[in-house]
Design a protein around this motif. Structure first.
Motif, PDB file in Angstrom:
ATOM      1  N   SER A 166       9.446   7.277  -0.517  1.00 21.19           N
ATOM      2  CA  SER A 166       8.519   8.074   0.284  1.00 21.19           C
ATOM      3  C   SER A 166       9.211   9.336   0.780  1.00 21.19           C
ATOM      4  N   ASP A 167       8.507  10.106   1.592  1.00 22.88           N
ATOM      5  CA  ASP A 167       9.054  11.368   2.075  1.00 22.88           C
ATOM      6  C   ASP A 167      10.264  11.180   2.986  1.00 22.88           C
ATOM      7  N   ASP A 168      10.424   9.988   3.566  1.00 22.97           N
ATOM      8  CA  ASP A 168      11.588   9.759   4.430  1.00 22.97           C
ATOM      9  C   ASP A 168      12.838   9.398   3.638  1.00 22.97           C
ATOM     10  N   GLY A 169      12.734   9.244   2.332  1.00 26.42           N
ATOM     11  CA  GLY A 169      13.889   8.935   1.508  1.00 26.42           C
ATOM     12  C   GLY A 169      14.382   7.515   1.632  1.00 26.42           C
ATOM     13  N   PHE A 170      13.560   6.626   2.166  1.00 23.10           N
ATOM     14  CA  PHE A 170      13.997   5.242   2.359  1.00 23.10           C
ATOM     15  C   PHE A 170      12.953   4.231   1.886  1.00 23.10           C
ATOM     16  N   HIS A 171      11.731   4.334   2.386  1.00 22.91           N
ATOM     17  CA  HIS A 171      10.698   3.366   2.036  1.00 22.91           C
ATOM     18  C   HIS A 171      10.183   3.602   0.620  1.00 22.91           C
ATOM     19  N   PRO A 172       9.808   2.532  -0.074  1.00 16.23           N
ATOM     20  CA  PRO A 172       9.287   2.705  -1.441  1.00 16.23           C
ATOM     21  C   PRO A 172       7.956   3.438  -1.442  1.00 16.23           C
ATOM     22  N   GLY A 173       7.798   4.327  -2.397  1.00 13.13           N
ATOM     23  CA  GLY A 173       6.573   5.089  -2.526  1.00 13.13           C
ATOM     24  C   GLY A 173       6.318   5.440  -3.973  1.00 13.13           C
ATOM     25  N   ARG A 174       5.105   5.716  -4.300  1.00  9.35           N
ATOM     26  CA  ARG A 174       4.661   6.090  -5.639  1.00  9.35           C
ATOM     27  C   ARG A 174       5.184   5.121  -6.701  1.00  9.35           C
ATOM     28  N   TYR A 175       6.172   5.528  -7.494  1.00  7.57           N
ATOM     29  CA  TYR A 175       6.680   4.661  -8.540  1.00  7.57           C
ATOM     30  C   TYR A 175       7.530   3.521  -7.980  1.00  7.57           C
ATOM     31  N   GLY A 176       8.068   3.671  -6.789  1.00  6.40           N
ATOM     32  CA  GLY A 176       8.894   2.616  -6.195  1.00  6.40           C
ATOM     33  C   GLY A 176       8.105   1.362  -5.897  1.00  6.40           C
ATOM     34  N   THR A 177       6.867   1.505  -5.397  1.00  7.65           N
ATOM     35  CA  THR A 177       6.046   0.334  -5.113  1.00  7.65           C
ATOM     36  C   THR A 177       5.622  -0.360  -6.406  1.00  7.65           C
ATOM     37  N   ILE A 178       5.331   0.420  -7.438  1.00  7.80           N
ATOM     38  CA  ILE A 178       4.987  -0.177  -8.735  1.00  7.80           C
ATOM     39  C   ILE A 178       6.191  -0.921  -9.300  1.00  7.80           C
TER      40      ILE A 178
END
Length: 427
Positions: free
Chosen positions: A397-409
């Protein structure tokens, strides 16, 4: 003069090896004496500088890192009836609210639901994602739907044959900042509430057949990240052991189900996270993270041994996060869809068969692009150039820590792959 006489005497009695041994002992004493002198001043001074730099970096991270909010109705406010994911076709899913009765209303066949519960800290809450459908919980439910739901054909996985579902209903209970003890205290009661609701709604109803005699079919647990920052990391062993026991034993019904898989997501490598300075903050948190990961693996191994003694099957599994930096930036490779299309096959066949094989090999439309990331990203519409240019920021994600976009997939498919392995081992 006296020293030279001692050297001569040693040479006469013990030879050259005796002289070397004497010099080595004297050199060792000198090194130890020098180290003791420097330790009292130098190490304390270095530790003070490192601690001061760590505090400054921590303040910098707190100021510069954006505070992201979760989707609406997250955590304890997650819809009590859950969210349902159904498979429209082999690649697309549909997310909707409502109970199983409303979802299967008007259908001539019995509506079968796969029930999934996720509990944990901020990734489960959905921090950094605008909707539950793109958060870790939604992506995990979507990956489960592609695995267990009907798609107009019988599933080809031996472990899932005869257990085809119509939809996946999931509950996501997470809260930012929770340690293992906090998850046990605040989120596990919500898991037990789901069990109560499912069992009470199934009593005296033919819908009880829909869940294949299970109130919950899979449980996903995320914890440990906030324990890295806990000043008492030594309590993590006791806390996570108590947490797993609380998950597996319902206070009212005795046990959720001995055959319900428990999938525990491992910790990321803190030294690779872009929002952390590499040294000393990244190095210190990375060291503590590896310690927490080791304790978590130790507890899981003990739980697995208990499961083997009780039922002869392992239902608890660690979901390790592979190192993304090893595959990011790679260009992938091309291969033929038919594995038999190779030069060796062409040489081993007759003339007619050789021409056929060579014709397939020369046809560019028969080639398929492969990349290590596609195994866990699936078909997300990435071409060769795009997937080769992905960086760590595309998974966060934008914070550079939590999974987002491709990270959650990515994480969702890792979890489902671990579930598939558990089901294969229970045959």
């Amino acid at each position: 003069k006296l020293y030279s006489q001692n050297i001569s005497k040693i040479i006469h009695n013990h030879g050259l090896n005796g002289v070397i041994s004497l010099l080595a002992r004297r050199l060792a004493r000198l090194v130890i004496k020098t180290a003791k002198t420097l330790t009292s001043k130098g190490v304390i001074r270095a530790a003070s500088v490192t601690a001061g730099l760590f505090v400054l970096q921590a303040l910098y991270v707190l100021v510069k890192t954006p505070r992201l909010s979760p989707p609406d109705k997250s955590g304890v406010n997650f819809p009590r009836e859950g969210l349902s994911v159904s498979l429209q076709n082999e690649d697309r899913c549909r997310i909707e609210k409502g109970s199983a009765d409303s979802a299967g209303k008007g259908s001539k066949t019995k509506w079968r639901e796969f029930r999934l519960v996720l509990i944990g800290d901020s990734p489960v809450e959905g921090i950094g994602n605008s909707h539950h459908s793109v958060a870790l919980s939604g992506r995990t439910a979507e990956a489960f739907a592609k695995l267990v739901c009907r798609s107009g054909r019988e599933h080809d996985d031996r472990a899932l044959k005869g257990k085809q579902y119509d939809s996946v209903r999931y509950w996501s209970y997470g809260k930012s900042g929770l340690t293992a003890r906090g998850v046990n205290r605040e989120m596990v009661p919500l898991l037990h509430r789901v069990v109560d609701d499912v069992v009470s709604s199934s009593n005296g109803d033919t819908a009880a057949e829909n869940c294949f005699e299970k109130p919950i079919h899979a449980i996903v647990l995320l914890c440990g990240v906030n324990n890295v920052l806990d000043p008492r990391p030594t309590t993590f062993y006791r806390d996570v052991h108590s947490l797993i026991h609380s998950i597996k034993h319902h206070p009212k019904f005795g046990s959720i189900d001995k055959d319900t898989p428990l999938l525990i997501l491992g910790l990321p490598d803190f030294t690779k996270l872009p929002f952390l300075p590499s040294w000393p903050m990244g190095w210190i948190l990375g060291f503590r993270g590896r310690y927490i990961q080791h304790v978590l693996e130790t507890v899981i191994q003990e739980v697995q041994q208990e499961e083997m003694i009780e039922s002869g099957r392992i239902q608890t599994r660690m979901v390790r996060i592979p190192e993304l930096n090893d595959v990011l930036g790679t260009i992938g490779y091309q291969r033929y869809e038919s594995s038999s299309c190779s030069i060796d096959d062409a040489n081993s066949e007759s003339d007619g068969a050789t021409e056929s094989v060579l014709r397939k090999m020369q046809n560019p439309f028969k080639m398929k692009f492969c990349h290590p990331l596609l195994e866990y990203l699936g078909d997300v519409g990435l071409d060769q150039a795009k997937i080769s240019s992905l960086g760590m920021q595309d998974f966060l994600s934008d914070d550079g820590f939590h999974p987002g976009r491709y990270g959650t997939i990515y994480c969702g498919n890792l979890i489902v792959d671990a579930y598939r392995k558990i089901m294969s081992n229970t045959l």
